[in-house]
Design an enzyme around this catalytic site. Structure first.
Site, PDB file in Angstrom:
ATOM      1  N   ASN A   7       9.902   1.002  -1.544  1.00 18.39           N
ATOM      2  CA  ASN A   7       8.805   1.616  -0.693  1.00 18.39           C
ATOM      3  C   ASN A   7       8.890   1.008   0.690  1.00 18.39           C
ATOM      4  OD1 ASN A   7       6.446   2.546   0.424  1.00 18.39           O
ATOM      5  ND2 ASN A   7       5.078   1.569  -0.752  1.00 18.39           N
ATOM      6  N   TRP A   8       9.485   1.621   1.591  1.00 19.67           N
ATOM      7  CA  TRP A   8       9.649   1.407   2.748  1.00 19.67           C
ATOM      8  C   TRP A   8       8.295   1.053   3.739  1.00 19.67           C
ATOM      9  CZ3 TRP A   8      14.760   3.916   5.190  1.00 19.67           C
ATOM     10  CH2 TRP A   8      15.750   3.632   4.441  1.00 19.67           C
ATOM     11  N   LYS A   9       7.171   1.905   3.227  1.00 18.00           N
ATOM     12  CA  LYS A   9       5.818   1.719   4.002  1.00 18.00           C
ATOM     13  C   LYS A   9       6.165   2.406   5.643  1.00 18.00           C
ATOM     14  CE  LYS A   9       4.503  -1.618   0.708  1.00 18.00           C
ATOM     15  NZ  LYS A   9       3.363  -2.742   0.413  1.00 18.00           N
TER      16      LYS A   9
ATOM     17  N   HIS B   5      -0.901   4.804  -4.128  1.00 16.06           N
ATOM     18  CA  HIS B   5      -0.685   3.368  -3.713  1.00 16.06           C
ATOM     19  C   HIS B   5      -2.003   2.814  -3.276  1.00 16.06           C
ATOM     20  CE1 HIS B   5       1.061  -0.060  -1.563  1.00 16.06           C
ATOM     21  NE2 HIS B   5       2.200   0.075  -2.343  1.00 16.06           N
TER      22      HIS B   5
ATOM     23  N   GLU C 284      -2.515   0.827  -1.062  1.00 10.78           N
ATOM     24  CA  GLU C 284      -2.726   0.974   0.599  1.00 10.78           C
ATOM     25  C   GLU C 284      -3.487   2.495   0.819  1.00 10.78           C
ATOM     26  OE1 GLU C 284       1.046  -0.313   1.737  1.00 10.78           O
ATOM     27  OE2 GLU C 284       0.688  -2.391   0.964  1.00 10.78           O
TER      28      GLU C 284
ATOM     29  N   GLU D  70       0.829  -2.416  -9.813  1.00 10.85           N
ATOM     30  CA  GLU D  70       0.908  -2.976  -8.695  1.00 10.85           C
ATOM     31  C   GLU D  70      -0.467  -3.892  -8.409  1.00 10.85           C
ATOM     32  OE1 GLU D  70       4.392  -1.637  -5.874  1.00 10.85           O
ATOM     33  OE2 GLU D  70       2.347  -0.833  -5.193  1.00 10.85           O
TER      34      GLU D  70
ATOM     35  N   GLY E 221       2.930  -8.021  -0.965  1.00  9.54           N
ATOM     36  CA  GLY E 221       3.072  -8.624   0.312  1.00  9.54           C
ATOM     37  C   GLY E 221       2.664 -10.159   0.325  1.00  9.54           C
TER      38      GLY E 221
ATOM     39  N   SER F 151       5.473  -8.151  -4.683  1.00  9.08           N
ATOM     40  CA  SER F 151       6.383  -9.407  -4.336  1.00  9.08           C
ATOM     41  C   SER F 151       7.711  -9.712  -5.302  1.00  9.08           C
ATOM     42  CB  SER F 151       5.381 -10.603  -4.276  1.00  9.08           C
ATOM     43  OG  SER F 151       4.357 -10.586  -3.303  1.00  9.08           O
TER      44      SER F 151
ATOM     45  N   GLY G 273       8.707  -5.166   0.646  1.00  4.84           N
ATOM     46  CA  GLY G 273       9.219  -5.810   1.764  1.00  4.84           C
ATOM     47  C   GLY G 273      10.809  -6.020   1.320  1.00  4.84           C
TER      48      GLY G 273
HETATM   49  P1  13P Z   1       5.674  -5.925  -1.621  1.00  2.00           P
HETATM   50  O1  13P Z   1       7.115  -6.116  -2.381  1.00  2.00           O
HETATM   51  O2  13P Z   1       6.089  -6.098  -0.111  1.00  2.00           O
HETATM   52  O3  13P Z   1       4.985  -6.899  -2.175  1.00  2.00           O
HETATM   53  O4  13P Z   1       5.242  -4.640  -1.805  1.00  2.00           O
HETATM   54  C1  13P Z   1       4.862  -4.111  -3.001  1.00  2.00           C
HETATM   55  C2  13P Z   1       4.440  -2.630  -2.823  1.00  2.00           C
HETATM   56  O5  13P Z   1       3.361  -2.420  -2.432  1.00  2.00           O
HETATM   57  C3  13P Z   1       5.327  -1.504  -3.079  1.00  2.00           C
HETATM   58  O6  13P Z   1       4.706  -0.351  -3.312  1.00  2.00           O
END
Ligand code: 13P
Length: 251
Positions: free
Chosen positions: A12-14, A97, A99, A167, A173, A213, A235
């Site tokens: 997931n590149w966000k 997600h 977020e 998640e 993160g 993470s 990340g």
């Molecule tokens: P990280 O791997 O940066 O913790 O993010 C996880 C995430 O939200 C994947 O959708």
């Protein structure tokens, strides 16, 4: 993981990347996709979908969206339909997600409608669930995740059209992860929960990803867990070598 489920490592590149970075990153991941023992997926920002689709053509790398609107088309400024994602080369879309839940106030009913839209468009929906730290500390993690599954999974979800990603919000993160025992316990709880709601074929076949993470350093232990069928990586998916090293932990 159980042998009959093919592992999926999804990036997931966000909200990261411009055209040149995206083409280079997707090209490097696509070049390694043939030598790992799992399916590989990257979910770039929607505006980069065609760049990434082009860069992955002819490889085993699949492409997905990060969110979709529930409607096919219409007066929804700034939104993107599942059909548009499919048209841009996507085979998957992430929905729910944390977020999106936090930044856009998305509720389980919205996420259920988005997952149905994904299915309507022929996309695999990656439905995300996970508790906050306060909820875990209060001993509510399993109840929260169970409630999210009940509210977010459409009746028509099948092992072919749906993936579930656990998640924990506090692990995203932060560099912190639950213990391997806690991850396995939650995934086992999720599999039991969806057996009750959607039947044995679904629960035996659906892939349960862990996200939060995930790094090359912890992937080996996490991917070896019986009910973990892959990872949703934030990340570490922005570096081809790290992402491919995580994928290399799938046996
Ligand atoms: P990280 O791997 O940066 O913790 O993010 C996880 C995430 O939200 C994947 O959708």
């Amino acid at each position: 993981m159980a042998g009959k489920r093919t592992a999926l490592i999804a990036g997931n590149w966000k909200m990261n990347g411009l055209v040149a970075d995206a083409a280079a990153l997707a090209g490097a991941v696509a070049a390694g996709a043939g030598s790992v023992n799992c399916e590989l997926l990257v979910c770039p920002p929607a505006v980069l979908l065609t760049t990434v689709s082009d860069a992955s053509k002819g490889s085993k790398l699949a492409v997905g969206g990060q969110d979709c609107h529930a409607a096919v088309s219409g007066a929804h400024t700034g939104d993107i339909s599942a059909e548009m994602l499919s048209d841009g080369g996507a085979a998957y879309v992430i929905v729910g997600h944390s977020e999106r839940r936090a930044d856009h106030g998305e509720a389980d009913t919205d996420i259920c409608a988005k997952a149905e839209a994904a299915h309507r468009a022929g996309l695999v929906a990656i439905v995300c669930v996970g508790e906050t730290e306060a909820q875990r500390d209060a001993g509510q993690a399993e109840a929260i995740v169970g409630g999210q599954l009940t509210g977010s999974l459409p009746a028509g979800a099948s092992a072919e059209n749906t993936v579930i990603a656990y998640e924990p919000v506090w692990a995203i993160g932060t560099g912190r992860t639950p213990t391997a025992q806690d991850v396995q316990a939650m995934h086992n709880h999720m599999r039991t929960h969806v057996r009750d709601s959607h039947g044995a074929a679904f629960s035996d076949g659906v892939r349960l990803l862990y996200g939060g993470s995930v790094k090359p350093e912890n992937a080996e232990e996490l991917m070896a867990l019986a009910d973990v069928d892959g990872a949703l990586v934030g990340g570490a998916s922005l570096k081809a070598a790290d992402f491919l090293a995580i994928a290399g932990c799938c046996r």
